[in-house]
Write an enzyme that holds these catalytic residues in place. Structure first.
Site, mmCIF file in Angstrom:
data_model
loop_
_atom_site.group_PDB
_atom_site.id
_atom_site.type_symbol
_atom_site.label_atom_id
_atom_site.label_comp_id
_atom_site.label_asym_id
_atom_site.label_seq_id
_atom_site.Cartn_x
_atom_site.Cartn_y
_atom_site.Cartn_z
ATOM 1 N N HIS A 110 99.188 15.671 9.037
ATOM 2 C CA HIS A 110 99.536 15.914 10.445
ATOM 3 C C HIS A 110 99.359 14.638 11.252
ATOM 4 O O HIS A 110 100.257 14.223 12.003
ATOM 5 C CB HIS A 110 98.641 17.029 11.003
ATOM 6 C CG HIS A 110 98.726 17.191 12.495
ATOM 7 N ND1 HIS A 110 99.353 18.253 13.086
ATOM 8 C CD2 HIS A 110 98.249 16.418 13.516
ATOM 9 C CE1 HIS A 110 99.276 18.127 14.411
ATOM 10 N NE2 HIS A 110 98.600 17.023 14.686
ATOM 11 N N GLU A 111 98.200 14.017 11.127
ATOM 12 C CA GLU A 111 97.906 12.845 11.948
ATOM 13 C C GLU A 111 98.792 11.656 11.588
ATOM 14 O O GLU A 111 99.285 10.943 12.467
ATOM 15 C CB GLU A 111 96.425 12.481 11.836
ATOM 16 C CG GLU A 111 95.499 13.490 12.491
ATOM 17 C CD GLU A 111 95.795 13.683 13.981
ATOM 18 O OE1 GLU A 111 96.181 12.701 14.642
ATOM 19 O OE2 GLU A 111 95.673 14.807 14.476
ATOM 20 N N HIS A 118 102.185 11.757 13.178
ATOM 21 C CA HIS A 118 102.299 11.224 14.537
ATOM 22 C C HIS A 118 102.795 9.778 14.482
ATOM 23 O O HIS A 118 103.514 9.317 15.378
ATOM 24 C CB HIS A 118 100.951 11.287 15.264
ATOM 25 C CG HIS A 118 100.622 12.636 15.813
ATOM 26 N ND1 HIS A 118 101.450 13.315 16.694
ATOM 27 C CD2 HIS A 118 99.550 13.452 15.621
ATOM 28 C CE1 HIS A 118 100.899 14.468 17.022
ATOM 29 N NE2 HIS A 118 99.748 14.580 16.385
ATOM 30 N N TYR A 175 104.552 12.593 24.956
ATOM 31 C CA TYR A 175 103.449 13.510 24.696
ATOM 32 C C TYR A 175 103.095 14.322 25.937
ATOM 33 O O TYR A 175 101.978 14.271 26.444
ATOM 34 C CB TYR A 175 102.244 12.716 24.189
ATOM 35 C CG TYR A 175 101.304 13.518 23.331
ATOM 36 C CD1 TYR A 175 101.692 13.978 22.082
ATOM 37 C CD2 TYR A 175 100.015 13.799 23.757
ATOM 38 C CE1 TYR A 175 100.818 14.695 21.284
ATOM 39 C CE2 TYR A 175 99.130 14.517 22.972
ATOM 40 C CZ TYR A 175 99.544 14.969 21.744
ATOM 41 O OH TYR A 175 98.674 15.670 20.952
ATOM 42 N N GLU A 211 103.682 17.614 18.504
ATOM 43 C CA GLU A 211 102.614 18.303 17.769
ATOM 44 C C GLU A 211 103.175 19.184 16.655
ATOM 45 O O GLU A 211 102.637 19.238 15.550
ATOM 46 C CB GLU A 211 101.769 19.141 18.723
ATOM 47 C CG GLU A 211 100.703 18.359 19.455
ATOM 48 C CD GLU A 211 99.685 17.742 18.506
ATOM 49 O OE1 GLU A 211 99.303 18.372 17.509
ATOM 50 O OE2 GLU A 211 99.277 16.594 18.771
ATOM 51 N N ASP A 244 95.843 19.802 28.660
ATOM 52 C CA ASP A 244 96.330 19.462 27.325
ATOM 53 C C ASP A 244 97.746 18.882 27.401
ATOM 54 O O ASP A 244 98.626 19.257 26.625
ATOM 55 C CB ASP A 244 96.286 20.701 26.419
ATOM 56 C CG ASP A 244 96.665 20.404 24.970
ATOM 57 O OD1 ASP A 244 96.459 19.265 24.520
ATOM 58 O OD2 ASP A 244 97.178 21.324 24.306
ATOM 59 N N HIS A 256 99.312 21.353 22.430
ATOM 60 C CA HIS A 256 98.735 22.002 21.244
ATOM 61 C C HIS A 256 98.889 23.520 21.293
ATOM 62 O O HIS A 256 98.545 24.206 20.326
ATOM 63 C CB HIS A 256 97.245 21.674 21.115
ATOM 64 C CG HIS A 256 96.953 20.264 20.740
ATOM 65 N ND1 HIS A 256 96.736 19.279 21.685
ATOM 66 C CD2 HIS A 256 96.839 19.662 19.524
ATOM 67 C CE1 HIS A 256 96.479 18.130 21.062
ATOM 68 N NE2 HIS A 256 96.540 18.337 19.762
#
Length: 352
Positions: free
Chosen positions: A169-170, A173, A184, A193, A267, A272
């Protein structure tokens, strides 16, 4: 030429979870969450400064082998830390180092072997990671150039190298940063996300050789610690809003359809939270097509992300229309197009 970078700090644990933990009656839990929030806030500030300078265009040498280096922050909030493992070396005595190395490799493998992409930037970017970051740090993040993993507090969260989908996932990005560079905030941020959740899940499925019906479609399964009684993961792509319902964490706020879209200024506009909607759409496409999700469904999503037509401020409907067009280009008027159209319809996003 520069690749513009929106300067966003992308952590796997949503701010709304950390905010709740920071208000816990248990002093140790609250302190760990507050410490994590403070670290994350500092990183966001540094990333905004980096964004103003711009990021150099990829200039590496593509290779069919990853170039991984693992560093140990030794429980300090410093990067990268002491180098403890390089590409090709024997496994470490530190299981966290080995998991980080394996997760970087699993991510590299999916992108190369399925999509022909040479590392995160498609130009052989070295894959660096820092482990044992901070004291009981409850997050993992991509900082624009490398991965960073906390050990968790051992109570609410365990070691962040445990779930390979978190690593995938990271790192995704980074792929988004070098392709569509989705802003974002709001729906484009939720797409950012969601894309990371999609490919994080595909990296896990590919590593395990799972078909769509064998996959758990959870993000961060195995990450929650013994202090959580009612929770299985951070998010569920199959059933957004069901990953946890716990006295400590609260209730998973993700919606599954546009009927429950959450409007919030927190957020970054709920990136998210509302990512549950496109997550569910991908799950529905993959389930309808069956087999391995990284094949037809994954190729449609990957081509949409990297094809050059996805605007950085794309909304859900823009992404939906492009996935339908991409499916048509790749596969003609077949099951793939129908699966995409039906999935977006089911989550309430128009495709025309």
């Amino acid at each position: 030429m520069t690749t513009q970078n929106h300067g966003i700090f992308c952590g796997i644990v949503p701010p709304h979870v950390l905010d709740r933990l920071a208000q816990a009656d248990d002093a140790a839990r609250a302190e760990a969450a507050q410490r994590t929030l403070e670290h994350d806030s500092a990183h966001r500030t540094r990333r905004r400064v980096t964004a103003l300078r711009g990021v150099a265009a990829p200039a590496g040498t593509p290779s069919d082998s990853p170039r991984r280096t693992i560093y140990d922050a030794q429980h300090r909030a410093t990067q990268p830390g002491k180098k403890v493992h390089s590409e090709g070396e024997a496994p470490s005595k530190d299981a966290t180092v080995n998991r980080a190395n394996a997760g970087l490799g699993a991510t590299f493998d999916l992108y190369l072997k399925v999509y022909g992409r040479h590392s995160i930037d498609d130009a052989g970017l070295p894959l660096d990671a820092t482990v044992h970051y901070g004291q009981g740090y409850n997050n993992a993040f991509w900082d624009g150039s490398q991965m960073v993993f906390g050990d968790g507090d051992g109570d609410i969260f365990l070691d962040f190298t445990i779930p390979v989908d978190v690593i995938g996932h990271e790192l995704t990005h980074g792929v988004t940063q070098h392709t569509a560079n989705l802003e974002y905030y709001g729906q484009s941020g939720a797409l950012n996300e969601s894309v990371s959740d999609v490919f994080g899940s595909l990296i896990k499925q590919y590593a395990l050789g799972q078909t769509t019906d064998q996959a758990d479609w959870l993000i961060g399964q195995g990450l929650l610690g013994p202090g959580i009684d009612h929770g299985v993961a951070l998010r569920s792509m199959k059933e957004p809003g069901t990953a946890y319902d716990d006295d400590v964490l609260g209730k998973d706020p993700q919606p599954a359809t546009m009927d429950d879209y959450v409007r919030t200024s927190r957020d970054n506009g709920g990136v998210h939270i509302n990512s549950g909607i496109p997550n569910r759409a991908f799950y529905l496409v993959a389930s309808a097509l069956g087999g391995h999700a990284w094949e037809r469904a994954g190729k449609v999503w990957y081509a949409t992300l990297t094809g050059g037509e996805l605007a950085s401020d794309a909304q859900f409907a823009d992404f939906a229309r492009l996935t339908a067009a991409t499916a048509r280009t790749l596969y003609g008027e077949g099951d793939e197009v129908q699966a995409v159209l039906k999935a977006w319809s089911q989550v309430g996003v128009p495709t025309s």
